[in-house]
Each structure stands twice: as C-alpha cells, then as structure tokens.
Motif scaffolding. Structure first.
Motif, PDB file in Angstrom:
ATOM      1  N   ILE A 157     -19.722 -30.952  29.321  1.00  0.00           N
ATOM      2  CA  ILE A 157     -19.700 -29.521  29.034  1.00  0.00           C
ATOM      3  C   ILE A 157     -18.816 -28.805  30.053  1.00  0.00           C
ATOM      4  CG2 ILE A 157     -21.122 -27.440  28.879  1.00  0.00           C
ATOM      5  CD1 ILE A 157     -23.359 -29.359  27.771  1.00  0.00           C
ATOM      6  N   ASN A 158     -18.851 -29.268  31.315  1.00  0.00           N
ATOM      7  CA  ASN A 158     -17.955 -28.706  32.335  1.00  0.00           C
ATOM      8  C   ASN A 158     -16.499 -28.970  31.978  1.00  0.00           C
ATOM      9  OD1 ASN A 158     -20.205 -27.907  33.762  1.00  0.00           O
ATOM     10  ND2 ASN A 158     -20.049 -29.517  35.292  1.00  0.00           N
ATOM     11  N   ARG A 159     -16.205 -30.153  31.431  1.00  0.00           N
ATOM     12  CA  ARG A 159     -14.838 -30.463  30.995  1.00  0.00           C
ATOM     13  C   ARG A 159     -14.391 -29.466  29.924  1.00  0.00           C
ATOM     14  NH1 ARG A 159     -16.311 -35.899  32.219  1.00  0.00           N
ATOM     15  NH2 ARG A 159     -14.612 -36.981  33.259  1.00  0.00           N
ATOM     16  N   ILE A 160     -15.269 -29.228  28.962  1.00  0.00           N
ATOM     17  CA  ILE A 160     -14.951 -28.277  27.891  1.00  0.00           C
ATOM     18  C   ILE A 160     -14.681 -26.898  28.479  1.00  0.00           C
ATOM     19  CG2 ILE A 160     -15.826 -27.101  25.827  1.00  0.00           C
ATOM     20  CD1 ILE A 160     -17.590 -29.652  25.363  1.00  0.00           C
ATOM     21  N   ALA A 161     -15.518 -26.455  29.416  1.00  0.00           N
ATOM     22  CA  ALA A 161     -15.390 -25.117  30.004  1.00  0.00           C
ATOM     23  C   ALA A 161     -14.055 -24.927  30.697  1.00  0.00           C
ATOM     24  CB  ALA A 161     -16.533 -24.859  30.985  1.00  0.00           C
ATOM     25  N   LEU A 162     -13.481 -25.997  31.252  1.00  0.00           N
ATOM     26  CA  LEU A 162     -12.210 -25.871  31.957  1.00  0.00           C
ATOM     27  C   LEU A 162     -11.062 -25.485  31.033  1.00  0.00           C
ATOM     28  CD1 LEU A 162     -12.327 -28.892  34.423  1.00  0.00           C
ATOM     29  CD2 LEU A 162     -12.682 -26.475  34.933  1.00  0.00           C
ATOM     30  N   ILE A 163     -11.112 -25.924  29.783  1.00  0.00           N
ATOM     31  CA  ILE A 163      -9.998 -25.626  28.879  1.00  0.00           C
ATOM     32  C   ILE A 163     -10.379 -24.726  27.700  1.00  0.00           C
ATOM     33  CG2 ILE A 163      -8.637 -27.642  29.480  1.00  0.00           C
ATOM     34  CD1 ILE A 163      -9.688 -28.981  26.987  1.00  0.00           C
ATOM     35  N   ALA A 164     -11.678 -24.533  27.497  1.00  0.00           N
ATOM     36  CA  ALA A 164     -12.148 -23.656  26.424  1.00  0.00           C
ATOM     37  C   ALA A 164     -13.347 -22.861  26.948  1.00  0.00           C
ATOM     38  CB  ALA A 164     -12.512 -24.470  25.191  1.00  0.00           C
ATOM     39  N   PRO A 165     -13.110 -21.918  27.884  1.00  0.00           N
ATOM     40  CA  PRO A 165     -14.218 -21.246  28.564  1.00  0.00           C
ATOM     41  C   PRO A 165     -15.103 -20.380  27.671  1.00  0.00           C
ATOM     42  CG  PRO A 165     -12.113 -20.296  29.224  1.00  0.00           C
ATOM     43  CD  PRO A 165     -11.807 -21.500  28.386  1.00  0.00           C
ATOM     44  N   ASP A 166     -14.667 -20.066  26.457  1.00  0.00           N
ATOM     45  CA  ASP A 166     -15.495 -19.276  25.538  1.00  0.00           C
ATOM     46  C   ASP A 166     -16.191 -20.143  24.494  1.00  0.00           C
ATOM     47  OD1 ASP A 166     -14.830 -16.772  26.695  1.00  0.00           O
ATOM     48  OD2 ASP A 166     -12.893 -16.845  25.680  1.00  0.00           O
ATOM     49  N   ALA A 167     -16.067 -21.459  24.617  1.00  0.00           N
ATOM     50  CA  ALA A 167     -16.648 -22.364  23.618  1.00  0.00           C
ATOM     51  C   ALA A 167     -18.163 -22.260  23.593  1.00  0.00           C
ATOM     52  CB  ALA A 167     -16.224 -23.803  23.895  1.00  0.00           C
ATOM     53  N   LYS A 168     -18.695 -22.600  22.440  1.00  0.00           N
ATOM     54  CA  LYS A 168     -20.137 -22.564  22.219  1.00  0.00           C
ATOM     55  C   LYS A 168     -20.535 -23.887  21.575  1.00  0.00           C
ATOM     56  CE  LYS A 168     -23.360 -19.303  20.244  1.00  0.00           C
ATOM     57  NZ  LYS A 168     -23.441 -18.080  19.459  1.00  0.00           N
ATOM     58  N   LEU A 169     -21.629 -24.474  22.036  1.00  0.00           N
ATOM     59  CA  LEU A 169     -22.117 -25.725  21.461  1.00  0.00           C
ATOM     60  C   LEU A 169     -23.371 -25.456  20.643  1.00  0.00           C
ATOM     61  CD1 LEU A 169     -20.377 -26.700  23.950  1.00  0.00           C
ATOM     62  CD2 LEU A 169     -21.808 -28.708  23.908  1.00  0.00           C
ATOM     63  N   ASN A 170     -23.394 -25.988  19.441  1.00  0.00           N
ATOM     64  CA  ASN A 170     -24.575 -25.924  18.593  1.00  0.00           C
ATOM     65  C   ASN A 170     -25.116 -27.341  18.468  1.00  0.00           C
ATOM     66  OD1 ASN A 170     -24.407 -23.097  17.924  1.00  0.00           O
ATOM     67  ND2 ASN A 170     -22.683 -23.621  16.618  1.00  0.00           N
ATOM     68  N   ILE A 171     -26.355 -27.541  18.895  1.00  0.00           N
ATOM     69  CA  ILE A 171     -26.997 -28.844  18.827  1.00  0.00           C
ATOM     70  C   ILE A 171     -27.748 -28.919  17.509  1.00  0.00           C
ATOM     71  CG2 ILE A 171     -28.542 -30.458  20.008  1.00  0.00           C
ATOM     72  CD1 ILE A 171     -26.037 -29.392  21.671  1.00  0.00           C
ATOM     73  N   ASP A 195     -31.800 -32.960  12.551  1.00  0.00           N
ATOM     74  CA  ASP A 195     -32.334 -32.938  11.176  1.00  0.00           C
ATOM     75  C   ASP A 195     -31.754 -31.764  10.377  1.00  0.00           C
ATOM     76  OD1 ASP A 195     -33.777 -34.130   9.145  1.00  0.00           O
ATOM     77  OD2 ASP A 195     -35.611 -33.000   9.596  1.00  0.00           O
ATOM     78  N   TYR A 196     -30.428 -31.619  10.445  1.00  0.00           N
ATOM     79  CA  TYR A 196     -29.631 -30.623   9.718  1.00  0.00           C
ATOM     80  C   TYR A 196     -29.856 -29.173  10.167  1.00  0.00           C
ATOM     81  CZ  TYR A 196     -28.750 -34.496   6.539  1.00  0.00           C
ATOM     82  OH  TYR A 196     -28.393 -35.708   6.002  1.00  0.00           O
ATOM     83  N   GLU A 197     -30.606 -28.938  11.224  1.00  0.00           N
ATOM     84  CA  GLU A 197     -30.876 -27.589  11.703  1.00  0.00           C
ATOM     85  C   GLU A 197     -30.315 -27.389  13.100  1.00  0.00           C
ATOM     86  OE1 GLU A 197     -32.497 -25.156   9.963  1.00  0.00           O
ATOM     87  OE2 GLU A 197     -32.759 -26.498   8.255  1.00  0.00           O
ATOM     88  N   VAL A 198     -29.836 -26.177  13.377  1.00  0.00           N
ATOM     89  CA  VAL A 198     -29.398 -25.839  14.735  1.00  0.00           C
ATOM     90  C   VAL A 198     -30.665 -25.628  15.559  1.00  0.00           C
ATOM     91  CG1 VAL A 198     -28.176 -24.175  16.184  1.00  0.00           C
ATOM     92  CG2 VAL A 198     -27.263 -24.759  13.939  1.00  0.00           C
ATOM     93  N   VAL A 199     -30.846 -26.484  16.566  1.00  0.00           N
ATOM     94  CA  VAL A 199     -32.045 -26.383  17.400  1.00  0.00           C
ATOM     95  C   VAL A 199     -31.751 -25.764  18.762  1.00  0.00           C
ATOM     96  CG1 VAL A 199     -33.246 -28.279  16.250  1.00  0.00           C
ATOM     97  CG2 VAL A 199     -31.823 -28.758  18.255  1.00  0.00           C
ATOM     98  N   GLU A 200     -30.472 -25.716  19.122  1.00  0.00           N
ATOM     99  CA  GLU A 200     -30.113 -25.129  20.403  1.00  0.00           C
ATOM    100  C   GLU A 200     -28.671 -24.650  20.336  1.00  0.00           C
ATOM    101  OE1 GLU A 200     -29.642 -26.430  25.110  1.00  0.00           O
ATOM    102  OE2 GLU A 200     -30.436 -27.887  23.683  1.00  0.00           O
ATOM    103  N   LYS A 201     -28.430 -23.498  20.953  1.00  0.00           N
ATOM    104  CA  LYS A 201     -27.072 -22.971  21.091  1.00  0.00           C
ATOM    105  C   LYS A 201     -26.807 -22.840  22.576  1.00  0.00           C
ATOM    106  CE  LYS A 201     -26.814 -20.468  16.782  1.00  0.00           C
ATOM    107  NZ  LYS A 201     -26.202 -19.323  16.123  1.00  0.00           N
ATOM    108  N   ARG A 202     -25.671 -23.366  23.011  1.00  0.00           N
ATOM    109  CA  ARG A 202     -25.321 -23.320  24.425  1.00  0.00           C
ATOM    110  C   ARG A 202     -23.925 -22.748  24.585  1.00  0.00           C
ATOM    111  NH1 ARG A 202     -26.468 -28.932  27.340  1.00  0.00           N
ATOM    112  NH2 ARG A 202     -26.092 -27.624  29.144  1.00  0.00           N
ATOM    113  N   GLN A 203     -23.805 -21.739  25.412  1.00  0.00           N
ATOM    114  CA  GLN A 203     -22.509 -21.188  25.769  1.00  0.00           C
ATOM    115  C   GLN A 203     -22.012 -21.982  26.969  1.00  0.00           C
ATOM    116  OE1 GLN A 203     -20.840 -18.477  24.277  1.00  0.00           O
ATOM    117  NE2 GLN A 203     -19.162 -19.117  25.583  1.00  0.00           N
ATOM    118  N   VAL A 204     -20.797 -22.504  26.908  1.00  0.00           N
ATOM    119  CA  VAL A 204     -20.291 -23.213  28.078  1.00  0.00           C
ATOM    120  C   VAL A 204     -20.073 -22.198  29.193  1.00  0.00           C
ATOM    121  CG1 VAL A 204     -19.206 -25.051  26.731  1.00  0.00           C
ATOM    122  CG2 VAL A 204     -17.837 -23.124  27.478  1.00  0.00           C
ATOM    123  N   ALA A 205     -20.203 -22.655  30.404  1.00  0.00           N
ATOM    124  CA  ALA A 205     -19.997 -21.788  31.559  1.00  0.00           C
ATOM    125  C   ALA A 205     -19.222 -22.570  32.601  1.00  0.00           C
ATOM    126  CB  ALA A 205     -21.340 -21.336  32.126  1.00  0.00           C
TER     127      ALA A 205
END
Length: 165
Positions: free
Chosen positions: A73-87, A90-100
């Motif tokens: 996630i730190n790697r992602i933040a270095l080149i896409a600091p506004d990225a968001k991860l949806n976990i 079972d076909y449902e979003v259970v967690e949303k994480r903003q990279v920092a």
C-alpha cells in the motif's frame, strides 16, 4: 441504430480480492508493475481514462484473490497518492482504505544519489517523506539527498538490494 447506446461491456464481479481505484491514468502500468501483478496467475482486470468526480480521469485495477500488505500500500501511495482500495469478500465491499503516504518508508525505493551507501552495500533504504506540488519528495536518511517523483525508482520485491557491488 447507435451502437454506442446499444452495446455495453460488463466487467465481471470478483468474489474475493481488491479493487484499486483513483489511480492517475499515467500511473496505471507502474502500479501493476510495482505490485508484481504483471506476473500474477490471478484474474486481473484493469481499465483507464474513466471519468472521475475526484481526479478528472482515473484508472482502476481489479485483482481476484489478492490482498495487499502495508508495504504494498505504501508502494501504491508513492505513485498514486489519491488511490483508494476496496476490499471485496463474497462479492461485497467489506472495507475501503484510502492510501496514505507514510512519514517514513523503508526498502521500497532507491536513493537517487549514485554515491549513496544504499546503492553500494546491502543496506535497506530509509527515507522521510514530504508531500510537494506534483508529487512526493523522499529525503534519504543516509546521504540526505532528495529523490522526487520525477526520478523515483521503486524497488520490486525480488530486488530489495542492489546487485552491482
């Protein structure tokens, strides 16, 4: 008959995995590369230049059966600091994480200074991060040189240390 209105492509949902959203389009393939997704056997779907209310145009990556550690996630933040991860589970979003961007990163980027000790010995790189206009700056713990977004080199997991001693 207007084919644009009559035909639409649908991307299949994933049962379990991660969706990385809000990637700047120019960074899409770099995100795929630094996460090692260009060598995955898992289902991988990506697209670019989608309309985004938040960043204008965006790219997305959808990877089945993969979940990322903090280092990734730190790697992602270095080149896409506004990225968001949806976990997805079972076909449902259970967690949303903003990279920092963390205050300090270790072992995931190279120092821009060719004379830095980390480029000649098996020493883990260590940087203090600083957000600046147009990206991020990394201040080397050892030589104090600044690596900016323009000359940022992310270390892949398989090349953690330099091999040219």
């Amino acid at each position: 008959m207007n084919m644009d209105n009559d035909k639409k492509f649908k991307v299949s949902a994933i049962k379990d995995g991660t969706v990385i959203d809000r990637i700047p389009p120019r960074s899409l393939f770099r995100v795929i590369e630094i996460l090692g997704l260009d060598h995955t056997d898992n289902q991988l779907t990506f697209g670019t230049n989608f309309e985004s209310r938040h960043i204008g145009k965006k790219a997305i990556v959808k990877i089945a059966d993969s979940f990322f550690e903090d280092e990734d996630i730190n790697r992602i933040a270095l080149i896409a600091p506004d990225a968001k991860l949806n976990i997805i589970r079972d076909y449902e979003v259970v967690e949303k994480r903003q990279v920092a961007i963390p205050e300090e990163i270790r072992g995931i980027a190279r120092c821009f200074n060719p004379k830095c000790i980390t480029n000649h010995q098996q020493i883990e790189t260590r940087f203090t991060t600083k957000k600046e206009k147009g990206g991020i700056a990394l201040i080397c713990h050892y030589c104090e040189k600044i690596t900016n977004t323009k000359n940022l080199q992310i270390i892949s997991k398989s090349h953690a240390y330099p091999t040219d001693f």
